[in-house]
Design a protein around this motif. Structure first.
Motif, PDB file in Angstrom:
ATOM      1  N   LEU A 112       0.803  -1.230   0.000  1.00 22.54           N
ATOM      2  CA  LEU A 112       0.000   0.000   0.000  1.00 22.54           C
ATOM      3  C   LEU A 112       0.832   1.276   0.000  1.00 22.54           C
ATOM      4  CD1 LEU A 112      -2.793  -0.957   2.573  1.00 22.54           C
ATOM      5  CD2 LEU A 112      -2.800  -1.228   0.084  1.00 22.54           C
ATOM      6  N   GLN A 113       1.977   1.245   0.683  1.00 25.53           N
ATOM      7  CA  GLN A 113       2.731   2.480   0.904  1.00 25.53           C
ATOM      8  C   GLN A 113       4.051   2.552   0.146  1.00 25.53           C
ATOM      9  OE1 GLN A 113       1.150   2.747   5.574  1.00 25.53           O
ATOM     10  NE2 GLN A 113       3.319   2.963   5.120  1.00 25.53           N
ATOM     11  N   ASN A 324      -4.603  -5.485  -1.652  1.00 30.01           N
ATOM     12  CA  ASN A 324      -5.202  -4.789  -2.784  1.00 30.01           C
ATOM     13  C   ASN A 324      -6.731  -4.837  -2.727  1.00 30.01           C
ATOM     14  OD1 ASN A 324      -2.889  -3.814  -4.158  1.00 30.01           O
ATOM     15  ND2 ASN A 324      -2.469  -5.862  -4.944  1.00 30.01           N
ATOM     16  N   ARG A 325      -7.267  -5.945  -2.234  1.00 28.48           N
ATOM     17  CA  ARG A 325      -8.731  -6.082  -2.143  1.00 28.48           C
ATOM     18  C   ARG A 325      -9.322  -5.051  -1.181  1.00 28.48           C
ATOM     19  NH1 ARG A 325     -11.997 -11.487   0.000  1.00 28.48           N
ATOM     20  NH2 ARG A 325     -14.056 -10.503   0.137  1.00 28.48           N
ATOM     21  N   TYR A 326      -8.633  -4.819  -0.062  1.00 28.74           N
ATOM     22  CA  TYR A 326      -9.143  -3.906   0.955  1.00 28.74           C
ATOM     23  C   TYR A 326      -8.367  -2.585   0.973  1.00 28.74           C
ATOM     24  CZ  TYR A 326     -11.825  -7.856   2.714  1.00 28.74           C
ATOM     25  OH  TYR A 326     -12.705  -8.897   2.836  1.00 28.74           O
ATOM     26  N   LYS A 327      -7.753  -2.250  -0.131  1.00 33.48           N
ATOM     27  CA  LYS A 327      -6.876  -1.085  -0.188  1.00 33.48           C
ATOM     28  C   LYS A 327      -7.560   0.202   0.247  1.00 33.48           C
ATOM     29  CE  LYS A 327      -3.751   1.336  -3.349  1.00 33.48           C
ATOM     30  NZ  LYS A 327      -3.133   1.315  -4.706  1.00 33.48           N
ATOM     31  N   SER A 328      -8.751   0.464  -0.249  1.00 37.57           N
ATOM     32  CA  SER A 328      -9.410   1.741   0.052  1.00 37.57           C
ATOM     33  C   SER A 328      -9.715   1.870   1.535  1.00 37.57           C
ATOM     34  CB  SER A 328     -10.689   1.885  -0.768  1.00 37.57           C
ATOM     35  OG  SER A 328     -11.600   0.835  -0.444  1.00 37.57           O
ATOM     36  N   LEU A 329     -10.110   0.778   2.173  1.00 35.93           N
ATOM     37  CA  LEU A 329     -10.445   0.826   3.595  1.00 35.93           C
ATOM     38  C   LEU A 329      -9.200   0.858   4.471  1.00 35.93           C
ATOM     39  CD1 LEU A 329     -13.413  -1.710   3.620  1.00 35.93           C
ATOM     40  CD2 LEU A 329     -13.548   0.778   3.759  1.00 35.93           C
ATOM     41  N   SER A 331      -6.364   2.113   3.728  1.00 35.58           N
ATOM     42  CA  SER A 331      -5.650   3.376   3.544  1.00 35.58           C
ATOM     43  C   SER A 331      -6.424   4.560   4.111  1.00 35.58           C
ATOM     44  CB  SER A 331      -5.378   3.626   2.054  1.00 35.58           C
ATOM     45  OG  SER A 331      -4.624   2.557   1.502  1.00 35.58           O
ATOM     46  N   ALA A 332      -7.621   4.326   4.587  1.00 37.06           N
ATOM     47  CA  ALA A 332      -8.452   5.428   5.089  1.00 37.06           C
ATOM     48  C   ALA A 332      -7.817   6.046   6.313  1.00 37.06           C
ATOM     49  CB  ALA A 332      -9.847   4.922   5.435  1.00 37.06           C
TER      50      ALA A 332
END
Length: 333
Positions: A112-113, A324-329, A331-332
């Motif tokens: 993610l980062q 990648n599946r939960y990336k948006s959550l 990274s919140a």
């Protein structure tokens, strides 16, 4: 071109000197005694934490299988990213430099980062030595005695849940549980396993999701509500149910694993050195003295898990997929 036949004295002299020239490495073939110096261990967390403890414990046994000493450097920050950046940019890829990894969280962080550090291309996780599933726990004073209690309350109103870090396999577990049941969880990162456990023990939050071994460190104050795995690895210690069995969900096994990693370039450029290193680490991981040392810290022997390079990299790849599946959550915030 005319070739001159050497004299008898020249021939005897060259024959006498040749073995010495070879042994000294002056014939063009490089002498490569490995290891030729101490091995550096990069720890991407703070001194005194779980990674420090586990790495020192392991290397004490590793010394009996590899004739060298080990030097530790600690580079915490950004949930492990700082340590990986330091390792990739400042440590030579010559097999004298390793990084100890807490794979669940740190693979997610890299994904993610730090996408410029690619697993496989840049760094290889080659030996797993421990594995623990994520679990949810509360305390007897929390009013939450079962997993059903937790979900019922979180269906009625959002529930605060402590996690070691936001990018973490325990966070994925809680997000997946929310998806499966319609419960709403607010994830609060506490910056490590110890602080997360204490947040529950002191009543700051009602529950936490984290690695099973850290929960066991406060077992006298903890009620383990559920385990994110297909099997309970320590049935003699806890009878906690499996999350999927309670709700009929299909959440994948969520684990974290302690492992050793190295520059991929080191494997490519120094295959002989790498084989020596890998063999010594494999012998250490299966050494009864290592199991005894782990048990002496209070960690159940059942959480020792020895996996070679192929299986360890498969585990890492699966974590990348989950991240990648939960990336948006994840990274919140």
């Amino acid at each position: 071109m005319t070739l001159r036949k050497p004299t008898r004295r020249e021939f005897i002299g060259s024959a006498f000197c040749a073995p010495f020239a070879t042994s000294l490495g002056v014939t063009g073939a490089r002498s490569d005694t490995f290891p030729s110096r101490n091995i550096n261990i990069t720890v991407p967390t703070g001194e005194g934490g779980g990674s420090d403890r586990d790495a020192r414990l392991f290397t004490e046994i590793l010394k009996t299988h590899l004739d060298t000493n080990f030097e530790f450097g600690f580079y915490p920050g950004a949930s492990g990213q700082v340590g990986y950046e330091f390792y990739m940019n400042n440590r030579e890829p010559d097999c004298h430099n390793l990084i100890v990894s807490f794979m669940g969280a740190e693979v997610i962080v890299l994904t993610l980062q730090a996408p410029h550090i690619q697993i496989g291309r840049d760094i290889t996780f080659f030996q797993q030595i421990m594995s623990e599933p994520m679990a949810i726990f509360s305390t007897p004073d929390s009013g939450i005695a079962t997993l059903e209690d937790l979900v019922k309350k979180a269906q009625q109103e959002p529930m605060n849940i402590a996690v070691p870090r936001l990018p973490h396999t325990s966070s994925i577990g809680m997000l997946a549980l929310g998806e499966a049941t319609g419960a709403e969880f607010n994830l609060i990162p506490y910056g490590g396993g110890g602080p997360t456990a204490m947040a529950v023990v002191t009543g700051e939050v009602p529950c936490a999701a984290m690695g099973l071994s850290t929960i066991l460190s406060v077992a006298d104050k903890a009620t383990i509500l559920g385990i994110f795995d297909n099997v309970n690895p320590i049935p003699d210690i806890t009878s906690a149910p499996l999350v999927n069995d309670v709700f009929g969900s299909k959440i994948p096994p969520l684990k974290s694993g302690r492992s050793w990693a190295i520059h991929t370039k080191a494997i490519e450029d120094y295959p002989d050195r790498f084989e020596i290193l890998k063999s010594a680490i494999q012998k250490t991981a299966t050494d009864p003295a290592y199991a005894d040392a782990v048990a002496a810290t209070g960690v159940p022997r059942e959480l020792i898990y020895v996996a070679g390079q192929e299986e360890t990299m498969e585990f890492a790849d699966n974590l990348v997929g989950l991240a990648n599946r939960y990336k948006s959550l994840l990274s919140a915030g």
